[in-house]
Design an enzyme around this catalytic site. Structure first.
Site, PDB file in Angstrom:
ATOM      1  N   GLU A 410       0.831  -1.216   0.000  1.00 55.76           N
ATOM      2  CA  GLU A 410       0.000   0.000   0.000  1.00 55.76           C
ATOM      3  C   GLU A 410       0.863   1.263   0.000  1.00 55.76           C
ATOM      4  OE1 GLU A 410      -2.880  -0.610  -0.666  1.00 55.76           O
ATOM      5  OE2 GLU A 410      -3.425  -2.517   0.228  1.00 55.76           O
ATOM      6  N   GLY A 411       2.050   1.161  -0.580  1.00 53.82           N
ATOM      7  CA  GLY A 411       3.006   2.274  -0.577  1.00 53.82           C
ATOM      8  C   GLY A 411       3.898   2.157   0.637  1.00 53.82           C
TER       9      GLY A 411
END
Length: 602
Positions: A410-411
């Protein structure tokens, strides 16, 4: 008129840093409705029956087990909580979807990843960007678990720089379909999914485009072997190769050139849901650790009575309490924004997109903070178990390994740290949050004569709330001066951004804990909430210490001479307690409750 007034009074994303939030204005886990409590209990019962007893089996790379339990979750409706009823889902509010993600994810990272990849980035892009025909065709199958979804964004040369992917989509001569060619990696659920959300570039477009691709191995789709991973062993993770895979033109998701926006907005939702997915993992880890500590006897004494162990249990519980407070605070802010937009006539798609996008800063903050808290929690859990914690026969070893991925997907946390500050500055430039005005006011305050009067701290947590105000001044002082000095080139100073982000994160998490404790104490009484108040105070003290360090690091990196001296003096003033809390006493108060309860029960 009433709707407009309600909208005007609603807080905007990132605005917490320049405003004072009242305890009665936030949502906390203590505010769950009876319906939400019933859903929570149903999910917990499912996990305790279907996942927790099979934890050892999940460590044996049993992908069939993950698929089997996912189908059972679908039969009970858990895969469709966020899906509108007209497409076969439960159509629940945003807080309830967070709650399900929270309690269904704590037993093992393998199932948590499969659940999150399917319900979030595997289903949500179609729900939010699909045409009516696409939604009717695919969402009911995904909502019930008849089909599973996967998300194909990352490539060997395109990770954090998602828009640089090389996968190509070429329109056929007759204009009926695209041929997609490229390689995707780290694809969760790839082994058993039925549908891919694929991002590819059409011709020389500036941005990638999203496509809905049904999994047909006879249509130029092949997969690599299951990846050998540190953790989440039963989460299917493979490379996926597309070789002129035919995709009908009607399966473009959203609009051409709009894939990057889809990817980023899907990740915003994924970030706050990832924070939720780390919460019950903390609760279970703390409970396992304290149960072991109560049973383990050394020197004729349970180790839970030793100060070194009690300190760990108190810090673990405090982090979990703050994580819960901040996650549900942000979730309700998002839900309120979604409802306000619906009242204005926005569609479900547009309302949810804009609602989550509004609080993208908080989503990044939570992703970073809670993913790091579960890593620390599981690490301390191993330490409490001692040598046994290093053994695969105990739950701590797998908990630690599973927790590690949360800081990456998710980054990465580094990317999310820089995003949180960068997005706040951009909001200021658009006039959505008055950031530079308060920052200038703090700068003016530094040159003024400070007050030496001692404030009245007779009210509950009043000194702590006063400290939060001062910590916000620290952020405005550092980030405001940096933004003024570097302007649009601020994003090039990554280490300064990271330091500023840590200040921002600590403020949000500490303030959330304080507001939660205050709200509970006002309703249930100060005495009954003494442990919660102790956790709020301990969280704040830890935040002050970290902010002091990070702010000093930032100040001396870009300020010189008199400016540096003035800012360092301001830092000292803004991080000074009038009455320092007794940290050992706070930890003992918290540990007493956790040890007595033999679990995390807040």
């Amino acid at each position: 008129m009433e709707t407009k007034e309600k909208k005007d009074n609603m807080i905007r994303g990132g605005q917490f840093i320049v405003t004072e939030t009242k305890a009665e204005d936030i949502f906390t886990p203590e505010d769950f409705s009876d319906e939400q409590k019933m859903m929570r209990d149903s999910v917990k019962e499912f996990v305790d029956r279907e996942i927790w007893p099979k934890k050892e089996e999940f460590e044996k790379k049993n992908y069939d087990l993950t698929e089997e339990v996912m189908r059972k979750a679908g039969e009970l409706g858990f895969l469709g909580v966020a899906v509108p009823e007209e497409y076969g889902g439960l159509g629940m509010d945003f807080v309830s979807t967070m709650l399900v993600c929270d309690y269904i994810s704590g037993a093992t990272g393998s199932f948590s990843t499969a659940f999150g990849a399917h319900t979030g980035i595997g289903t949500l892009p179609i729900t939010l960007y699909g045409t009516e025909e696409q939604k009717k065709k695919y969402i009911p199958k995904l909502a019930t678990g008849e089909w599973f979804g996967a998300y194909c964004l990352t490539e060997p040369g395109a990770g954090s720089d998602a828009n640089s992917g090389k996968t190509k989509a070429v329109l056929s001569e007759d204009g009926t379909h695209y041929k997609i060619t490229g390689q995707k990696m780290w694809i969760s659920n790839a082994g058993f999914c039925d549908l891919f959300i694929v991002f590819a570039r059409i011709e020389d477009d500036k941005n990638i485009t999203g496509f809905i691709v049904e999994k047909d191995l006879e249509n130029g789709i092949s997969m690599g072997d299951e990846e050998k991973k540190l953790g989440i062993h039963s989460s299917s993770t493979r490379q996926v190769f597309f070789n002129e895979t035919k995709v009908p033109v009607e399966n473009i998701l959203g609009e051409r050139n709009g894939g990057f926006k889809i990817a980023m907005n899907a990740l915003n939702v994924g970030r706050i849901k990832l924070a939720a997915a780390c919460l019950d993992a903390q609760r279970r880890t703390i409970s396992s650790a304290v149960q072991y500590a109560n049973d383990r006897v050394q020197f004729n004494t349970p180790i839970s009575k030793f100060g070194a162990i009690r300190s760990k249990l108190a810090e673990m519980a405090t982090a979990a309490y703050a994580g819960e407070a901040a996650s549900y605070r942000a979730a309700k802010n998002i839900e309120d924004r979604i409802n306000a937009r619906k009242e204005q006539g926005n569609s479900h798609q547009e309302a949810e997109l804009k609602g989550v996008e509004e609080f993208a800063i908080e989503c990044s903050i939570l992703k970073v903070a809670v993913s790091e808290d579960i890593q620390n929690c599981s690490d301390e859990g191993i330490q409490i178990y001692g040598g046994m914690g290093f053994s695969a026969d105990t739950p701590m070893e797998s908990a630690w390994r599973d927790a590690r991925i949360a800081r990456i997907y998710e980054g990465t946390n580094e990317i999310n740290r820089m995003l949180s500050v960068g997005m706040l500055v951009k909001k200021a430039m658009k006039g959505h949050v008055d950031f530079m005005g308060p920052a200038q006011a703090v700068a003016d305050e530094l040159t003024g004569i400070p007050s030496f009067d001692t404030p009245d701290f007779s009210e509950l947590l009043s000194e702590e709330k006063d400290m939060i105000k001062k910590l916000k001044k620290v952020f405005l002082m550092v980030a405001g001066a940096a933004a003024q000095k570097f302007g649009t080139e601020l994003e090039e100073h990554q280490q300064l951004l990271l330091a500023s982000a840590d200040i921002l994160i600590e403020i949000y998490m500490a303030e959330s804990a304080i507001l939660r404790a205050e709200k509970s104490a006002k309703i249930k009484g100060k005495e009954s909430q003494s442990v919660q108040i102790a956790m709020a105070k301990l969280k704040l003290y830890n935040a002050v210490e970290k902010i002091n360090k990070k702010a000093k690091e930032g100040i001396i990196s870009f300020a010189e001479g008199d400016e540096q001296k003035m800012m360092l003096m301001g830092l000292k003033r803004f991080t000074k307690y009038y009455n320092y809390p007794n940290i050992v006493e706070l930890r003992n108060t918290i540990a007493d409750r956790v040890v007595e309860d033999n679990s995390y029960k807040f």
